[in-house]
Write a protein that holds these residues in place. Structure first.
Motif: not given
Length: 417
Positions: A261-267, A298-299, A318-321, A361-362
């Motif tokens: 569901x996404x990476x902390x660092x990229x966010x 994408x991450x 943010x692209x949460x959809x 996420x993981x």
């Protein structure tokens, strides 16, 4: 016709080109913004004369630096064209540099047809192996009917799975080969491309691999570290949508520290680039952060389907959809989670997760619930993201999952007989 191999001179030229475009350009734009603010006061007394003189000098200086870098880059490229410089992939360090560069700007390298752009391939001993009958038979002389495919993460390559081998005395691949019926197969890919695109490439590669494998394939296990887990899911998603049959052989999908569901660092980088745009002096640094590759972007979301990003500016939202991607009904999904702290609730774990990926996420937990229904997850405390490339406990689990699934399959077959 095969392309000429990338050389050390190609790497030097690329560094000069990006030094001109990113570093010099960023410093120039920051200088311009600071000067603009500073000269607002002098305009009242001396008009625009001091500002004009400053701008003329600054333009000439930055233009000269940029010109030198461009000329130097062109000269180095010319040397490469004449065969000067050793092939960059002739050393482990060189191959690591190529993998890292592809992770950062691999999508652009592919658009420019740069010789350093990685093409997805099966790898043995740091070299590509054509996915055809004779080369595969030579490379995998002890091939079994069970392929265990290893997919690395962002800025990594096939040799990253050997990390910590000296300390631990073995690797996942060695344990799989010695303790199970599986044959380990490594894949290298351009991690700068969209995850969905790499999923499409992996689907095509696995179709050909299963067809050309030295013996009849009866089972496939997918093991992905970080982005590699998303690429594995993207491949099964694409194959299911296009009628691929190899997915029927998959019994286990193992994801190690994968940002479902996404990476902390990229966010954090995305948020930082937004904040930096508020002031003219910091805005160039925001633009610099926004130059990261499609794979990195994408991450932030954990996207595995092109339908989730096509036609959208993902650097501006943010692209949460999310679009649901059905897992393989007959396969078991194993999500391995690590945290920096000794427990899930430790402050380090709550803030950093495994340094790059948060616990939830993981573990495959999205905003609306599990991303993969029925997935099992295992937990490694006091471990960072890259420790999952070669961790003794994970090795034990991997061997157990492969053996257990094998026993279950044989029991089912025996019962049907």
């Amino acid at each position: 016709m095969p392309t000429d191999p990338a050389r050390t001179t190609d790497v030097a030229a690329l560094a000069l080109e990006y030094g001109d475009r990113l570093l010099v350009g960023t410093v120039r734009d920051v200088h311009r913004a600071v000067a603009e603010r500073a000269f607002r006061a002098t305009r009242i007394v001396g008009g625009r004369v001091p500002e004009s003189l400053h701008d003329a000098v600054a333009t000439s200086i930055y233009g000269a630096i940029s010109g030198v870098l461009r000329v130097s880059s062109g000269s180095v490229r010319a040397l490469s064209a004449r065969g000067v410089g050793r092939p960059v992939e002739s050393t482990r360090l060189g191959r690591g540099v190529v993998a890292a560069v592809n992770g950062m700007v691999g999508d652009e390298l592919r658009r420019l047809d740069d010789p350093q752009a990685i093409t997805m391939a099966v790898r043995v001993d740091g070299a590509d192996v054509p996915v055809t009958g004779w080369p595969l038979a030579e490379a995998f002389r002890d091939a079994t009917s069970h392929i265990v495919l290893f997919l690395h993460g962002l800025c990594e390559d096939d040799e990253s799975w050997n990390q910590g081998r000296r300390a631990h005395g073995t690797s996942y691949a060695e344990r799989v080969g010695a303790e199970t019926d599986g044959t380990p197969v490594f894949v290298r890919y351009n991690t700068g491309l969209h995850i969905s695109e790499n999923g499409k490439h992996l689907d095509a590669l696995l179709r050909q691999l299963v067809e050309s494998w030295p013996v009849r394939v009866t089972r496939v296990t997918l093991v992905g570290h970080s982005m590699g887990g998303l690429v594995a899911r993207a491949a099964t998603n694409h194959a299911t949508a296009t009628g691929g049959t190899w997915t029927g052989l998959v019994r286990d999908v193992v994801c190690l520290g994968t940002p479902h569901s996404g990476a902390v660092l990229e966010k954090a980088v995305h948020a930082g680039s937004r904040v930096l745009r508020f002031l003219p002096e910091s805005r160039p640094f925001g633009h610099l952060l926004d130059t990261r590759s499609a794979g990195i972007v994408d991450l932030r979301h954990g996207y595995i389907s092109a339908d989730e990003w096509e036609g959208q500016d993902l650097t501006a939202r943010w692209g949460l959809d999310r679009i649901a991607a059905a897992p393989l009904a007959h396969a078991e999904y194993h999500f391995v989670v690590a945290t920096m702290g000794a427990t899930q609730k430790h402050p380090l774990s709550a803030v950093l997760g495994d340094l790059l990926v948060h616990f939830s996420s993981a573990a495959g937990i999205g905003r609306s619930g599990p991303i993969v229904d029925g997935a099992r997850f295992e937990y490694i405390p006091s471990a960072h993201h890259f420790a999952l490339l070669n961790h003794p406990q994970v090795g034990d689990w991997l061997v157990t999952w492969i053996k257990a699934s094998g026993r279950e399959r044989r029991a089912i077959v025996a019962g049907e007989a």
